[in-house]
Design a protein around this motif. Structure first.
Motif, short mmCIF file in Angstrom:
data_model
loop_
_atom_site.label_atom_id
_atom_site.label_comp_id
_atom_site.label_asym_id
_atom_site.label_seq_id
_atom_site.Cartn_x
_atom_site.Cartn_y
_atom_site.Cartn_z
N TRP A 55 0.83 -1.20 0.00
CA TRP A 55 0.00 0.00 0.00
C TRP A 55 0.87 1.25 0.00
N PHE A 56 1.92 1.24 0.83
CA PHE A 56 2.83 2.39 0.89
C PHE A 56 3.51 2.62 -0.45
N LYS A 57 3.96 1.54 -1.09
CA LYS A 57 4.66 1.65 -2.36
C LYS A 57 3.75 2.18 -3.46
N GLU A 58 2.49 1.74 -3.46
CA GLU A 58 1.57 2.13 -4.53
C GLU A 58 0.90 3.47 -4.29
N ARG A 59 0.57 3.80 -3.04
CA ARG A 59 -0.23 4.99 -2.77
C ARG A 59 0.55 6.15 -2.18
N LEU A 60 1.35 5.87 -1.17
CA LEU A 60 1.98 6.96 -0.43
C LEU A 60 3.30 7.43 -1.04
N TYR A 61 4.12 6.50 -1.50
CA TYR A 61 5.45 6.88 -2.00
C TYR A 61 5.38 7.79 -3.22
N PRO A 62 4.48 7.55 -4.20
CA PRO A 62 4.42 8.50 -5.32
C PRO A 62 4.12 9.93 -4.88
N LEU A 63 3.25 10.08 -3.89
CA LEU A 63 2.97 11.42 -3.38
C LEU A 63 4.18 12.02 -2.68
N TRP A 64 4.87 11.19 -1.88
CA TRP A 64 6.09 11.62 -1.19
C TRP A 64 7.14 12.08 -2.21
N PHE A 65 7.29 11.31 -3.27
CA PHE A 65 8.30 11.66 -4.27
C PHE A 65 7.88 12.92 -5.04
N LYS A 66 6.59 13.03 -5.38
CA LYS A 66 6.12 14.15 -6.19
C LYS A 66 6.20 15.48 -5.44
N PHE A 67 5.86 15.47 -4.15
CA PHE A 67 5.76 16.73 -3.43
C PHE A 67 6.92 17.01 -2.48
N VAL A 68 7.71 16.00 -2.10
CA VAL A 68 8.78 16.25 -1.12
C VAL A 68 10.15 15.88 -1.69
N LYS A 69 10.37 14.61 -1.95
CA LYS A 69 11.71 14.15 -2.32
C LYS A 69 12.14 14.68 -3.68
N PRO A 71 11.10 17.40 -5.55
CA PRO A 71 11.46 18.83 -5.58
C PRO A 71 12.72 19.15 -4.79
N TYR A 72 12.93 18.47 -3.65
CA TYR A 72 14.15 18.74 -2.87
C TYR A 72 15.39 18.33 -3.65
N GLU A 73 15.36 17.14 -4.28
CA GLU A 73 16.53 16.70 -5.05
C GLU A 73 16.75 17.61 -6.25
N ARG A 74 15.68 18.07 -6.88
CA ARG A 74 15.81 18.98 -8.01
C ARG A 74 16.43 20.31 -7.54
N GLN A 76 18.44 20.72 -4.97
CA GLN A 76 19.86 20.47 -4.69
C GLN A 76 20.67 20.44 -5.98
N TYR A 77 20.15 19.74 -6.99
CA TYR A 77 20.85 19.64 -8.28
C TYR A 77 21.03 21.02 -8.90
N GLU A 78 19.96 21.80 -8.95
CA GLU A 78 20.04 23.13 -9.55
C GLU A 78 20.98 24.04 -8.76
N HIS A 79 21.02 23.88 -7.45
CA HIS A 79 21.92 24.68 -6.62
C HIS A 79 23.38 24.34 -6.93
N VAL A 80 23.69 23.05 -7.04
CA VAL A 80 25.07 22.63 -7.37
C VAL A 80 25.46 23.14 -8.74
N VAL A 81 24.55 23.01 -9.72
CA VAL A 81 24.84 23.48 -11.08
C VAL A 81 25.09 24.99 -11.07
N ALA A 82 24.28 25.75 -10.35
CA ALA A 82 24.46 27.20 -10.29
C ALA A 82 25.80 27.56 -9.65
N GLU A 83 26.18 26.86 -8.59
CA GLU A 83 27.48 27.12 -7.94
C GLU A 83 28.63 26.83 -8.89
N LEU A 84 28.57 25.69 -9.59
CA LEU A 84 29.65 25.33 -10.50
C LEU A 84 29.74 26.33 -11.66
N ARG A 85 28.59 26.71 -12.20
CA ARG A 85 28.60 27.69 -13.30
C ARG A 85 29.11 29.04 -12.84
#
Length: 181
Positions: A55-69, A71-74, A76-85
């Motif tokens: 149930w967690f894998k099918e229902r809860l994790y997609p929401l966790w990834f879409k709204f929390v994990k 965007p946070y990883e994105r 972090q990635y954009e921040h590192v790219v901006a620093e390097l540039r």
């Protein structure tokens, strides 16, 4: 007492009987072990999820990834790219040059790539001390292109080959013991 001859001392036939008993016992144990052991290692076997995990894998994790994990990883990635540039660096310029694999990869690096790396690092150091950044017109590149990856892979293979040829023992200091990609 001996079973066959009922003497207190063990005769030759008693020792043979004992030896054949232990031999038969070990053969039985090994045979049963071979039949019951997993042919596929445990970490490669199919894992059955519980109802809650499913149930967690099918229902809860997609929401966790879409709204929390996600965007946070994105972010972090954009921040590192901006620093390097901002400093004109590539991601591979950030590796620690004192690690054994990096040292070997730097030796394998062609002269033009090595000079380019050195100049980028020195320019970034100077801009950092002066508290400046590259002009925006010069920041239009992708810093995540891995120019050093093939040389690091070659360094890993060379170091593993050296360890095998020198017959390194596990208690020796290994130069490289991780996986290759």
């Amino acid at each position: 007492k001996c079973i066959e001859c009922s003497r207190p001392s063990l005769g030759t036939h008693c020792r043979l009987w004992k030896m054949s008993f232990y031999r038969a016992l070990s053969r039985t144990i090994i045979k049963n072990y071979v039949e019951t052991r997993a042919v596929v290692p445990w970490y490669q076997q199919e894992q059955q999820l519980t109802a809650f995990e499913q149930w967690f894998k099918e229902r809860l994790y997609p929401l966790w990834f879409k709204f929390v994990k996600g965007p946070y990883e994105r972010y972090q990635y954009e921040h590192v790219v901006a620093e390097l540039r901002g400093y004109g660096l590539m991601f591979d310029d950030m590796h620690n040059t004192h690690e054994p694999i990096m040292e070997r990869a730097m030796e394998l690096l062609p002269h033009d790539l090595s000079v380019g790396r050195y100049r980028r690092v020195m320019r970034a150091f100077e801009m950092n001390t002066k508290k400046t950044h590259l002009p925006v017109e010069e920041q239009n590149y992708d810093p995540m292109i891995p120019y050093l990856a093939p040389f690091m892979e070659e360094a890993k293979f060379q170091m593993q080959e050296e360890q095998e040829l020198l017959r390194f023992h596990p208690w020796d200091r290994r130069l490289y013991s991780g996986p290759t990609t």
